[in-house]
Every structure is written in C-alpha cells, then in structure tokens.
Design an enzyme around this catalytic site. Structure first.
Site, PDB file in Angstrom:
ATOM      1  N   GLN A   1      40.463  44.034  51.627  1.00  0.00           N
ATOM      2  CA  GLN A   1      41.633  43.669  52.420  1.00  0.00           C
ATOM      3  C   GLN A   1      42.524  44.896  52.647  1.00  0.00           C
ATOM      4  OE1 GLN A   1      43.235  40.686  49.744  1.00  0.00           O
ATOM      5  NE2 GLN A   1      42.932  42.049  48.010  1.00  0.00           N
TER       6      GLN A   1
ATOM      7  N   ASP B   1      49.082  41.609  40.594  1.00  0.00           N
ATOM      8  CA  ASP B   1      50.404  42.212  40.434  1.00  0.00           C
ATOM      9  C   ASP B   1      50.841  42.238  38.972  1.00  0.00           C
ATOM     10  OD1 ASP B   1      50.631  39.208  41.284  1.00  0.00           O
ATOM     11  OD2 ASP B   1      52.434  39.596  40.122  1.00  0.00           O
TER      12      ASP B   1
ATOM     13  N   GLU C   1      41.124  40.789  38.240  1.00  0.00           N
ATOM     14  CA  GLU C   1      41.518  41.040  39.633  1.00  0.00           C
ATOM     15  C   GLU C   1      40.373  41.765  40.327  1.00  0.00           C
ATOM     16  OE1 GLU C   1      44.197  40.614  41.914  1.00  0.00           O
ATOM     17  OE2 GLU C   1      42.818  41.754  43.190  1.00  0.00           O
TER      18      GLU C   1
ATOM     19  N   ASP D   1      34.825  40.721  39.922  1.00  0.00           N
ATOM     20  CA  ASP D   1      34.838  39.515  40.742  1.00  0.00           C
ATOM     21  C   ASP D   1      35.028  38.303  39.820  1.00  0.00           C
ATOM     22  OD1 ASP D   1      34.400  37.405  42.413  1.00  0.00           O
ATOM     23  OD2 ASP D   1      32.286  37.873  42.811  1.00  0.00           O
ATOM     24  N   GLY D   2      36.116  37.591  40.012  1.00  0.00           N
ATOM     25  CA  GLY D   2      36.420  36.450  39.144  1.00  0.00           C
ATOM     26  C   GLY D   2      35.365  35.363  39.184  1.00  0.00           C
TER      27      GLY D   2
ATOM     28  N   ASP E   1      45.360  32.483  40.124  1.00  0.00           N
ATOM     29  CA  ASP E   1      46.516  33.042  40.827  1.00  0.00           C
ATOM     30  C   ASP E   1      45.991  33.775  42.048  1.00  0.00           C
ATOM     31  OD1 ASP E   1      48.781  34.279  41.669  1.00  0.00           O
ATOM     32  OD2 ASP E   1      49.054  35.517  39.889  1.00  0.00           O
ATOM     33  N   SER E   2      45.586  32.996  43.047  1.00  0.00           N
ATOM     34  CA  SER E   2      44.888  33.565  44.199  1.00  0.00           C
ATOM     35  C   SER E   2      45.830  33.747  45.383  1.00  0.00           C
ATOM     36  CB  SER E   2      43.750  32.629  44.621  1.00  0.00           C
ATOM     37  OG  SER E   2      44.286  31.467  45.231  1.00  0.00           O
TER      38      SER E   2
ATOM     39  N   ASP F   1      45.944  33.243  49.702  1.00  0.00           N
ATOM     40  CA  ASP F   1      45.600  32.087  50.521  1.00  0.00           C
ATOM     41  C   ASP F   1      44.074  31.944  50.655  1.00  0.00           C
ATOM     42  OD1 ASP F   1      48.328  31.693  50.951  1.00  0.00           O
ATOM     43  OD2 ASP F   1      48.335  32.933  52.755  1.00  0.00           O
TER      44      ASP F   1
ATOM     45  N   PRO G   1      39.268  37.397  50.594  1.00  0.00           N
ATOM     46  CA  PRO G   1      38.545  37.444  49.316  1.00  0.00           C
ATOM     47  C   PRO G   1      38.751  36.210  48.442  1.00  0.00           C
ATOM     48  CG  PRO G   1      40.385  39.005  49.334  1.00  0.00           C
ATOM     49  CD  PRO G   1      40.247  38.490  50.723  1.00  0.00           C
TER      50      PRO G   1
END
Lengths: 278, 278
Positions: B31, B86, B106, B137-138, B155-156, B158, B162
């Site tokens: 992104q 974050d 993350e 990759d979660g 905690d994604s 939208d 990804p």
C-alpha cells in the site's frame, strides 16, 4: 458536474456532501433556509450551509434529546421545545402517554414552511393533536411563561446566527423560571471532541442553577465532531434513580432503555473537562 | 495553497483534511504509506489515502479495541494483535498486569518504519519488554500458532487492500483455533451507519464459531460513519458477568469501567440488523 455542499467546520476540516437536487432555498429574516436531496443521506434541512436534519439520521438526535429527559421525569405532561422547527423532537415527545401538550416555539416561519412541504418525516408532528406550533422568538416566549412546563428542550442550531442567545446565561435563567418546581431542562451542547470549551461553559452555568446536572452522549452521523453532547439540568429527578424504573415502551429507531442507562457513561477526557476548575 | 487530503468514502460523501506537512511517503509492497501533519488532528498515519491513526484521537480506538476484551477475560496472559502496526493497541495491552506477552503481527514493515520515526505516541510500545513486533503475514502466523493466545485482537484497516483476508471465514476459523479453550477474539467492524452489511456478515460468522458474541460501540472522530462497531467472540467468558467484577484501574483517556458497561448497549436499528434473517 455534481453540486457539492461543502460544510466548513474549521480551516483544517470540511465535509463534502453531493447534492442531487435543491428543493427549496429562501433567505428568511434570520438565515438561509434550504431543503436539499443529499445523495448519501436523503432529504435534508440546511440552515446557513450547515446540515441540521437528514431523513436518514434525524432519529438519533430527535429521540435522544427528547426521551432521555422525558423518561427522567416520572410523569411529564407539558413539554416546550425551543427551536426544533423540523418537528422531529415534537414527534417524539407526543409519543409519551403522560404528555398532554407539546408547545414547539420556532422563530423562523420559513423553516416551518420548508419542512411542512418537504420533510413530512419530521413535520408530521405539526398536525398532531398534542402539538402546538408557535412561530415566535423563544427567548421572549420563555419569559412570558413562568412556572409552566415539566420539560423544556432547547433544540437549537449551532451557537451562531439566530441561536446565539440560546446559549446565554440570561436565557438559561429564564428557562429555569419557566419550569415547574420539579422540571427538567435539556439542551444540545455540540461536539465533545470539537467544542469542549462550550460544553464546559454550559455545564458550569447549568450546574449553578440546578441541583442535578448531567451530560449524556449520542452519535449522529451528520453532526461533525461525532460524539455529540446533551446537557440536562433537573430540579428534582435524578436519571440514576430512574434507571430501573418501569417505563413506557416506544417505537424508536435509536433509543431504548439500555441506551438510557448507557448514555450517561462519559469518557475520561470529558469527565476531566467537566471537573476542571479553569 | 493548502494541501488537502480528500478522503473519498462514497460518491455522495467525502472529508477534506488540511495537511500542514507531509513527513513520510513511500509505496510498500502492500500500500501507499504516509505520515502527515493534519492541521486539525496532528500527526496521522495514512494508508492508501485513508486516515488510520491520528495523535489526537487514536486513544479512543486503541483503548476500546483492547480493554474491552482484556477485561472480559479475567486473567489474560498472552495477547496477539494482527495488524495494529502503529503500536497503539500493543501499548494499551501492555498496561494490564496479568498480561505477560503481546505479539504484534504487522504485515507491512514500512508501517513500522514510518511509525517508529514519526508516531512515538503509539510506537513507544515497540520497545516495551512485554511486546514482540513481528513483521509477518497475520493470516499465516495465525495458522502456525494453534491453541496459544488468551486474547486475539484484529486491528485491521478497512476490508480492502491488504486487510481483505482478515474479514474472511477461513481466517476467523483459524483465529478460533489459535485461541486457548477460554480465549476471546475481537475485530473492528467498521461503521454501524455506513457498513451494516459488513457488520451483519461478521456477526453471523462469529456467532457460528463462538457461544458468546457481542457487538460494542465507540465513536472515533476520524473514522467516518461515526458510530464504530467492534465484534467480540468469546469461548467462555461473558462480558455481562464481568460488569461488576473488580478490575485493574488503568491510566486511560477514553476507557473507564462505566464505559465498559455502557458500550454494549446497542441502538434499536443495529439490533434489528443483527437479529434479521436475511
């Protein structure tokens, strides 16, 4: 090219709403009155370029400004709404069985004219047998009716333009006098995020007049700043004593008795603002 | 001429944020990652032109996605955060005395890089002794760690780009398996006003997996649609049984134990969406 309603809230933040159609636009003695069809939110009343009411989310504000004070009072009969010209708060107040009379005092007859024609969802209340539509200056009307009402709802626009007096100390004092000895007052107090100075000023003023003062919250999509505050002053009844009282079941889209219990829970940052001694 | 971040949410609605300064801007494998200084909200993490975190309001989201599940569990020790690069959710989770380990997974190392440099308010957690920052990759990480966690927080961003897999059935199934036998899962579920189909879909999927499924709400100014939903699935513990339980007092700006009790009260229109059989 689409028509955009640009709601400018600060130099750093504005909202763009696509307008499919302008249905009504007139300059009244007080403000620019418009009814538009918003692509996202349906028909809306817009005063001086700020959205007041949309058919898709008006229920949040109108239910919360009305049912919380009306259920804090055990048996309200006479209700006064100052402002609220769209009729939504009056529509909600009339649902209460105990309520016999709802006086709605809107200063701007163009608002009444526009809503009667284009916003039947809220203005349906104008013809309700309990409701009296009064087109007068609320500031004077309050002075002329001492010791009259069980509940007074200040359903004002933002504290600029014609609503500015509705956030002043003299007005709040006269509202106190227009209430019966066990009366309850509520006003919308803008955004808990964006307008903390206003919330604090209103809270301090109301606290000096009423033995019981509470701030409660709700979220209305078209009101920017997002967590909207309502300040309630009560001469006798405490909402906490009414949490588990039996209450009439109403047909509502947002309000329910769990929401009544929950809406007084305030985030820490707001408690700090209210409790500060600045 | 000011730089404007125009957040486009539908053809009918967008937000304009004035940008005082662009501090970081890079295209990652996943992104567009940017850190900007917003005039209204201070520094912000922006992914693909959508605000994720601002220093002025991140506390609402980060506290609410973390403390509600962590206080629903009586003694959580191992917490996994998927996304949340974050660091704000990890910062909150580490405050709990019972918590011994917070794994933050993350996918995008550019997010970590940008936040470490420019968002110390949230990325302070990266160096906390309880916190492990994992850049993987979660979706795969969850598969590789069955029966491991007391609480898993999704905690994604939208459900586009990804994060799209993080709203899928297979993923939810693997999350269930990564929890211990009394584990709790929570995910952000977008706006209760704008994304009701998503809320319903997530709720139905989670309800099939967990005996206890609850939706709760909070309001974050920079998340449009305004009443934000969180969906929690729990294998054993019901938040209603924990309402009056003794809980650790935390230093927080939004969350408190009254908010814990209040956040599960849902407006009627949302109850109708969740209970409908469409």
């Amino acid at each position: 090219m689409p028509i955009i309603l640009n709601e400018h809230h600060s130099s750093g933040f504005s909202l763009n709403w696509t307008v499919d159609k302008v249905l009504y636009q007139q300059k009244s003695d007080f403000q620019q009155v418009a009814i538009v069809e918003l692509q996202e939110m349906g028909r809306a009343l817009v005063l001086d370029n700020i959205i007041q009411v949309t058919v898709k989310d008006e229920f949040v504000y109108n239910e919360m400004i009305t049912h919380v004070p009306l259920f804090t009072h055990p048996a309200p009969e006479k209700v006064l709404i100052i402002g609220g010209g769209d009729g939504g708060a009056a529509r909600e107040a009339a649902k209460h069985e105990s309520v016999k009379q709802v006086d709605m005092c809107e200063i701007d007859e163009k608002v009444i004219e526009a809503c009667r024609e284009y916003l039947p969802e809220t203005s349906v209340s104008y013809d309700h047998p309990k409701v009296n539509v009064i087109t007068k200056d609320g500031v004077q009307f309050i002075k002329d009716n001492p010791n009259t009402y069980d509940v007074i709802i200040i359903d004002s626009s933002d504290p600029i333009g014609p609503a500015v007096e509705l956030f002043g100390k003299d007005f709040y004092h006269n509202v106190y006098n227009a209430l019966k000895e066990d009366g309850i007052f509520v006003c919308q107090s803008e955004s808990l995020f964006l307008h903390q100075n206003l919330i604090k000023k209103v809270y301090d003023t109301i606290s000096k007049l009423y033995p019981i003062t509470k701030v409660y919250t709700a979220t209305t999509p078209t009101y920017p700043g997002f967590l909207w505050g309502y300040t309630m002053g009560s001469k006798k009844y405490d909402p906490y004593d009414r949490m588990d009282a039996e209450k009439q079941d109403l047909q509502t889209k947002y309000y329910n008795h769990d929401i009544f219990k929950a809406c007084f829970a305030l985030p820490n940052f707001i408690k700090e603002v209210l409790e500060s001694n600045k």
